[in-house]
Design a protein around this motif. Structure first.
Motif, mmCIF file in Angstrom:
data_model
loop_
_atom_site.group_PDB
_atom_site.id
_atom_site.type_symbol
_atom_site.label_atom_id
_atom_site.label_comp_id
_atom_site.label_asym_id
_atom_site.label_seq_id
_atom_site.Cartn_x
_atom_site.Cartn_y
_atom_site.Cartn_z
ATOM 1 N N PHE A 1 0.831 -1.204 0.000
ATOM 2 C CA PHE A 1 0.000 0.000 0.000
ATOM 3 C C PHE A 1 0.863 1.250 0.000
ATOM 4 N N GLN A 2 0.332 2.288 -0.626
ATOM 5 C CA GLN A 2 1.035 3.574 -0.673
ATOM 6 C C GLN A 2 0.064 4.674 -0.263
ATOM 7 N N LEU A 3 0.451 5.450 0.733
ATOM 8 C CA LEU A 3 -0.380 6.557 1.202
ATOM 9 C C LEU A 3 -0.270 7.731 0.245
ATOM 10 N N ALA A 4 -1.390 8.333 -0.112
ATOM 11 C CA ALA A 4 -1.375 9.531 -0.953
ATOM 12 C C ALA A 4 -0.544 10.611 -0.262
ATOM 13 N N PRO A 5 0.141 11.461 -1.021
ATOM 14 C CA PRO A 5 1.033 12.448 -0.407
ATOM 15 C C PRO A 5 0.329 13.492 0.450
ATOM 16 N N GLU A 6 -0.961 13.630 0.308
ATOM 17 C CA GLU A 6 -1.720 14.601 1.103
ATOM 18 C C GLU A 6 -2.716 13.882 1.993
ATOM 19 N N ILE A 7 -2.726 14.227 3.286
ATOM 20 C CA ILE A 7 -3.824 13.843 4.159
ATOM 21 C C ILE A 7 -4.824 14.993 4.107
ATOM 22 N N VAL A 8 -5.964 14.737 3.497
ATOM 23 C CA VAL A 8 -6.955 15.794 3.281
ATOM 24 C C VAL A 8 -7.659 16.081 4.609
ATOM 25 N N THR A 9 -7.510 17.300 5.101
ATOM 26 C CA THR A 9 -8.111 17.680 6.379
ATOM 27 C C THR A 9 -9.252 18.648 6.138
ATOM 28 N N ILE A 10 -10.434 18.294 6.627
ATOM 29 C CA ILE A 10 -11.624 19.126 6.427
ATOM 30 C C ILE A 10 -12.326 19.315 7.766
#
Length: 384
Positions: free
Chosen positions: A75-84
Motif C-alpha cells: 500500500f502507498q499513502l497519498a502524499p496529502e492527508i486531506v483535512t476538512i
C-alpha cells in the motif's frame, strides 16, 4: 412476448474492530486487515480524509498516520492527508463533496484502493458518499471518532449528504470495507458529543434488548460523568445490536418502509433542520425518544412506570426531552409535527413509525393521532 429475466445476489461482509491507539506502530490491527487485501501484482493506494477537529486535539496524529502506513506492504499513502471540518455543516456543502471527489481523482484512487475517513458521523457520511459516487464505488474504511459514530452510524451501510434542507436526501447504500473503533479518540470529545452519542444505545435497547436498557439505566450517571469502561461496554453492545439488525432483518438497503432503528427519529430529523442543526443529532433523538415513549404510554402500550424510566434515563444523561418547536405555533400545527409527511416521503411511501409495546419490544404503526401526540409533547414539557 419475449423477455429476459435477470437475478443475482451480491454478498457484503465487513468487520467492526475495537482497538486502542490504532496508529501506534505496535498496533497491528489495521495493518493486519490491509495485509489480507494486498496484491503482489501492484501497489494499492490509500487516501486519508481527516476531521480537522480531531487533528487539532491529537496534534501528533497526522505524523503517526504517515509513519504507520510506511510499514504496511502493498500500500502507498497519498502524499496529502486531506483535512476538512467536521460536524453536520459538512453535509450541507456540495462544493466540499466534489472537492473530495476531485482528491480521489487527483491521487488516482481506483476501485482496488481505499479512502479512509477519520472523524465523526457527518464526516463519515460525506466521505462514504464521495467514495460511492467515484468510479461507481471506491472502497472506504471508517475510523469513527465520536460515541455516536462508533456505536451507530459508523457501523452501518448508509452514506449521504443533506439537500435543500432535507436530511440525507442525497445518499447511497455503500457498506464500508471495515470499521475501526478506537476509544482514545473519545477522550477529547466535547461533553455534549460524549453525552448525546449515548442516546442511540438507549434507542436500540428500548426496541430490542430490555436487559441492555437495564444496564444503561444503572450506568447512566457514571457514563455521563466520563466512565470510560462503562462507555466502551455501551458502544460495543450498541454497535453489535445495530450490526445484527442490518444483516439479519432481510432489508439492509431499506427497500421497504420498515425502519425500527429509526425509533425517535421522525421528529429528530425535523428538529435538527428547524434549529439549523444547533441541536446535536443525539439531542434531537433524545427528544424524539421521549415523545414517542410518552405517546406509547398514552396508547396504553407502555406502562406509566416504564415511560418515566425512559425520561429519567435521558435526564440522567443530561439530554433534553422537549423543545418549543414541538408545540403549536400561534394556533398553527407544530412545524415538527408537520414533518410527519416529509418523513413518510423519506421512507419511500408508507408512513411507518416505531413505538414501544414494552421496554425491549418495539412495534410499528402507520398513523399517528395528532391530538394524542400533542398530549405527549405536553407531558414531556412538564417532566423536564
Amino acid at each position: 412476448m419475449e423477455y429476459i429475466q435477470q437475478n443475482f445476489n451480491v454478498n457484503f461482509s465487513y468487520g467492526v474492530f475495537f482497538s486502542s491507539n490504532l496508529f501506534d506502530p505496535a498496533n497491528t490491527c489495521l495493518a493486519s486487515f490491509l495485509a489480507t487485501k494486498a496484491e503482489e501484482a501492484y501497489i494499492k493506494k490509500l487516501l486519508v480524509i481527516l476531521d480537522g477537529g480531531v487533528a487539532a486535539h491529537h496534534p501528533a496524529l497526522t505524523q503517526q498516520i504517515k509513519q504507520y502506513f510506511q510499514q504496511v506492504p502493498g500500500f502507498q499513502l497519498a502524499p496529502e492527508i486531506v483535512t476538512i471540518a467536521g460536524g453536520e455543516g459538512v453535509k450541507n456543502d456540495l462544493p466540499l463533496l466534489f472537492s473530495l471527489v476531485d482528491a480521489i481523482d487527483k491521487y488516482a484512487i481506483d476501485r482496488h484502493s481505499y479512502v479512509i475517513g477519520i472523524g465523526g458521523g457527518s464526516l463519515l457520511d460525506l466521505v462514504g458518499f464521495a467514495a460511492a459516487i467515484s468510479h461507481r464505488g471506491v472502497k472506504h474504511i471508517r475510523i469513527p471518532t465520536t460515541v455516536l459514530s462508533q456505536n451507530d452510524s459508523g457501523v452501518g451501510v448508509k452514506n449521504g449528504v443533506n439537500y435543500k434542507g432535507k436530511k440525507n436526501f442525497l445518499g447511497s447504500f455503500a457498506p464500508p470495507a471495515a470499521v475501526f473503533n478506537d476509544p482514545v479518540f473519545l477522550t477529547t470529545l466535547d461533553p455534549r458529543d460524549w453525552r448525546s452519542g449515548m442516546v442511540e444505545a438507549v434507542k436500540v435497547a428500548l426496541i430490542k434488548d430490555a436487559a441492555f436498557f437495564n444496564r444503561i439505566e444503572e450506568n447512566a450517571v457514571a457514563m455521563t460523568a466520563g466512565d470510560m469502561p462503562a462507555m466502551q461496554e455501551l458502544i460495543y453492545r450498541c454497535a453489535e445490536l445495530h450490526v445484527q439488525h442490518i444483516g439479519g432483518a432481510g432489508d439492509p438497503f431499506e427497500s421497504g418502509s420498515s425502519r425500527p432503528l429509526d425509533f425517535g427519529h421522525w421528529s429528530a430529523h425535523k428538529l435538527e433542520q428547524l434549529t439549523n442543526f444547533e441541536l446535536r443529532h443525539g439531542e434531537a433523538v433524545s427528544i424524539g425518544i421521549a415523545v414517542d415513549s410518552v405517546y406509547s404510554f398514552l396508547l396504553g402500550w407502555l406502562p406509566e412506570a416504564d415511560m418515566h424510566r425512559v425520561l429519567t434515563v435521558l435526564k440522567n444523561m443530561q439530554l433534553p426531552i422537549w423543545h418549543p418547536l414541538l408545540e403549536k405555533q400561534d394556533g398553527k400545527p407544530s412545524p415538527v409535527v408537520a414533518g410527519l409527511e416529509e418523513f413518510r416521503e423519506h421512507l419511500g411511501g408508507r408512513l411507518t413509525i416505531s413505538l414501544l409495546r414494552a421496554v425491549g419490544k418495539g412495534e410499528e404503526v402507520h398513523e399517528m393521532d395528532l391530538e394524542l401526540l400533542y398530549k405527549a409533547v405536553d407531558i414531556c414539557k412538564n417532566n423536564q
